[in-house]
Each structure stands twice: as C-alpha cells, then as structure tokens.
Design a protein around this motif. Structure first.
Motif, short mmCIF file in Angstrom:
data_model
loop_
_atom_site.label_atom_id
_atom_site.label_comp_id
_atom_site.label_asym_id
_atom_site.label_seq_id
_atom_site.Cartn_x
_atom_site.Cartn_y
_atom_site.Cartn_z
N CYS A 18 60.84 96.08 -67.32
CA CYS A 18 60.39 94.72 -67.03
C CYS A 18 59.90 94.04 -68.32
O CYS A 18 59.38 94.70 -69.21
CB CYS A 18 59.21 94.76 -66.06
N PHE A 19 60.08 92.73 -68.42
CA PHE A 19 59.53 91.99 -69.57
C PHE A 19 59.15 90.59 -69.10
O PHE A 19 59.60 90.14 -68.04
CB PHE A 19 60.55 91.95 -70.71
N CYS A 65 61.45 87.68 -67.26
CA CYS A 65 62.60 88.29 -66.59
C CYS A 65 62.62 87.91 -65.11
O CYS A 65 61.58 87.80 -64.48
CB CYS A 65 62.50 89.81 -66.78
N HIS A 66 63.82 87.67 -64.60
CA HIS A 66 63.95 87.32 -63.18
C HIS A 66 65.03 88.16 -62.51
O HIS A 66 65.59 87.76 -61.51
CB HIS A 66 64.29 85.83 -63.03
N ARG A 67 65.34 89.31 -63.11
CA ARG A 67 66.48 90.09 -62.67
C ARG A 67 66.47 90.52 -61.21
O ARG A 67 67.43 90.40 -60.49
CB ARG A 67 66.58 91.39 -63.50
N GLY A 83 64.29 89.90 -58.66
CA GLY A 83 63.85 89.02 -57.58
C GLY A 83 62.35 89.09 -57.30
O GLY A 83 61.83 88.30 -56.53
N VAL A 84 61.65 90.05 -57.93
CA VAL A 84 60.21 90.14 -57.69
C VAL A 84 59.47 88.99 -58.38
O VAL A 84 58.61 88.34 -57.80
CB VAL A 84 59.65 91.50 -58.15
S1 SF4 Z 1 62.02 90.33 -62.08
FE1 SF4 Z 1 61.98 92.49 -61.51
S2 SF4 Z 1 62.83 93.58 -63.30
FE2 SF4 Z 1 62.21 91.50 -63.97
S3 SF4 Z 1 60.11 91.73 -64.73
FE3 SF4 Z 1 59.98 91.11 -62.58
S4 SF4 Z 1 59.81 93.04 -61.47
FE4 SF4 Z 1 60.59 93.55 -63.50
#
Ligand code: SF4
Length: 307
Positions: free
Chosen positions: A297-298, A301-303, A305-306
C-alpha cells in the motif's frame, strides 16, 4: 493482511503510553504484530523500552526490514533464538506468495543476530503452496543447508530450526479459489524435508500435523453445513471424530479442500464486506501465477477499492 487494509501505524507516544501501563504488571514487553520491523519508529521504540530498564521480545519479523537496533535490543533482552519467516525456499515460490524477501535479506538478518550474540535461528516455512513443485522442496533443503553453513562459518554452534506448516488457503486472499495441495503429496514432501535435514547436526525440523491442517482446511473455507458437522463431531468426542461427522452428514471433504473454484463462485464469506473488490483478489491470483510482484500500500493508491 487483506481484512484490515490499509496498514495504519500507532504513534510512538501512544505505544510508549501503553508501555508505561504494562510496566505496572511486567518488566518484559512483548511487541505483537505481523511485521514488527516494518514499524517506522522501531529503533526509537527499542531505545525507549530498554531505556526504561525493561526487556522486550517479538514473535518474528520481516527479514527485509530488520534493523541493527532491533536485533541488538532483543539480544540485550536475553533473546536466544531469532525467528524469520521466509515461508518458502525458492525465489520462484516467494514470488508466488508475493513475499518480497530475498535470500540476502535472510543472510543479513542472520549476520545482525550473530554479531549481537544470538546463536540460534528459526525459519517459518510452508509446504503445499499453490504452484509448488518438487524443486521448491529441494530449494528449502538447500537454503537451510546454506544458512547452517553460514552460522558455522561465523563460529556459531547454535541450532537452526525449521517450523514447517502445510499451507491452508484462506478466505479473502488471492488463493481462496485454489485447491489445497493433495494431502499425500504434502506428507511425502514433509517427510523428505525431515529425512534429509535430520542428517545434519543441530538442524531441527518441527512439522505441524497434516491431519490437523486438513481439518483446518475444511473449516477455513467451509460453508454453513460444516457448522452441523462441527456440532456432530463435538457430540462424537471432538476433533478426532470430525471426519466421521462429515461422512454421517454426507459431506465430502474434497469439496472444500481440493476443488479449483471457478472465478464466478459465490463464496459463503462474501456476506462480509472487507472493503476491497473481489476482482482485485482474482487479479492478484493471476499475478501470483505469473510471478509478478505487487508493491505494498502507498499514499494515493486506489488499487483495491479500500482507499
Ligand atoms: S487502495 Fe488498497 S492497495 Fe491501495 S493503499 Fe488502499 S488498501 Fe492499500
């Protein structure tokens, strides 16, 4: 790590307050967490704990983020065995599980431990990981041999312990679609590991019972019908009767353990919403198969969905 995304760190001052609170009960502070050495202020925390005249311990740490300060603090606290969790022996297998740890990290951690006066080391290893081949078992043996050689070169007569567990696919992970490895194959691989490494002095192999692991495998991805089997097993005398209970209720363990589940399968645990998209996990499964790494995670980031 998927169920409580994204990782959050408590501030140093909050942890120090908790240390003060714990002080009332014990002089030894156990730091609990999946990746203690990833805590950005671990060095300052170690200093604070030892500065209070306390000692500290940790369960295990990530070999790629361990620091000299942490290892020295543990040694000063009387730690006799340093535990690392490479999980697999080969680079390929560690890529499958996106472990992000390379061999040099293990040797470096061992180096830090030996320099601090720690003589014994423990490795957490899994057997039966998805896409595992016989060569990956050879790689575990080879890695253990080389780490032991290194200990000896550095003058340590300590013990290298391998704690080996059969891998159990879990809900809300990319491997939730994957079958558990065939029990006979896993047993054979475990035996081979044990037999080969037993020949070496001061190498110990501890293996979790495959029988228990396969019960865990059914419970891990079971559905509501497994609840009835649990109740029946209890009536029949406990975990030893679990297989019999499944049989009485006409439940086939292979249905839960050995099926490669289709992408579209609706899982019982989907009644819970962990905040990420199911498609993201499936993508991660495909990346695991293709040995493609995924970065942690960074910010921004929106990879999944959280965030
Ligand atoms: S969207 Fe998901 S992968 Fe990206 S930072 Fe948030 S929790 Fe981590």
């Amino acid at each position: 790590g998927y169920c409580f995304r994204k990782p959050r760190n408590r501030s140093l001052s909050v942890i120090n307050e908790e240390v003060q609170e714990a002080l009332k009960y014990r002089k030894r502070i156990g730091l609990m967490g999946a990746a203690i050495s990833d805590y950005p202020e671990i060095d300052a925390l170690c200093k604070d704990i030892l500065g209070e005249g306390l000692s500290m311990s940790v369960a295990s740490f990530r070999a790629d983020s361990v620091t000299k300060e942490l290892v020295e603090s543990l040694a000063e606290s009387g730690l006799k065995t340093l535990t690392m969790a490479p999980e697999a022996g080969s680079d390929r297998m560690r890529a499958v599980i996106n472990k992000g740890i390379e061999e040099h990290h293990l040797f470096h951690s061992m180096d830090l431990g030996l320099s601090a006066g720690i003589r014994n080391f423990r490795l957490y290893i899994m057997v039966g990981l998805p896409f595992e081949e016989e060569e990956d078992i050879d790689a575990i043996i080879d890695l253990a041999e080389r780490l032991k050689d290194y200990m000896e070169t550095r003058g340590s007569k300590g013990t290298l312990t391998l704690s080996v567990n059969p891998f159990i696919p879990k809900p809300f992970t990319p491997f939730q679609w994957e079958p558990m490895a065939d029990r006979k194959t896993v047993e054979k691989r475990l035996k081979r590991l044990e037999k080969t490494l037993r020949r070496r002095k001061h190498v110990v192999v501890n293996i979790e019972s495959p029988k228990e692991a396969y019960i865990q495998g059914v419970l891990s991805r079971g559905d509501r019908r497994v609840g009835a089997a649990l109740m029946r097993a209890h009536e029949l005398g406990g975990s030893k009767a679990f297989k019999r209970a499944l049989k009485e209720l006409h439940l086939d363990p292979a249905f839960y353990l050995y099926r490669k589940r289709p992408e579209s399968e609706l899982f019982p645990w989907e009644r819970l919403d962990m905040g990420f998209k199911k498609a993201y996990l499936y993508e991660e499964l495909k990346r695991a198969e293709a040995l493609k790494p995924t970065i942690p995670c960074f910010e921004g980031c929106h990879r999944c969905g959280v965030c």
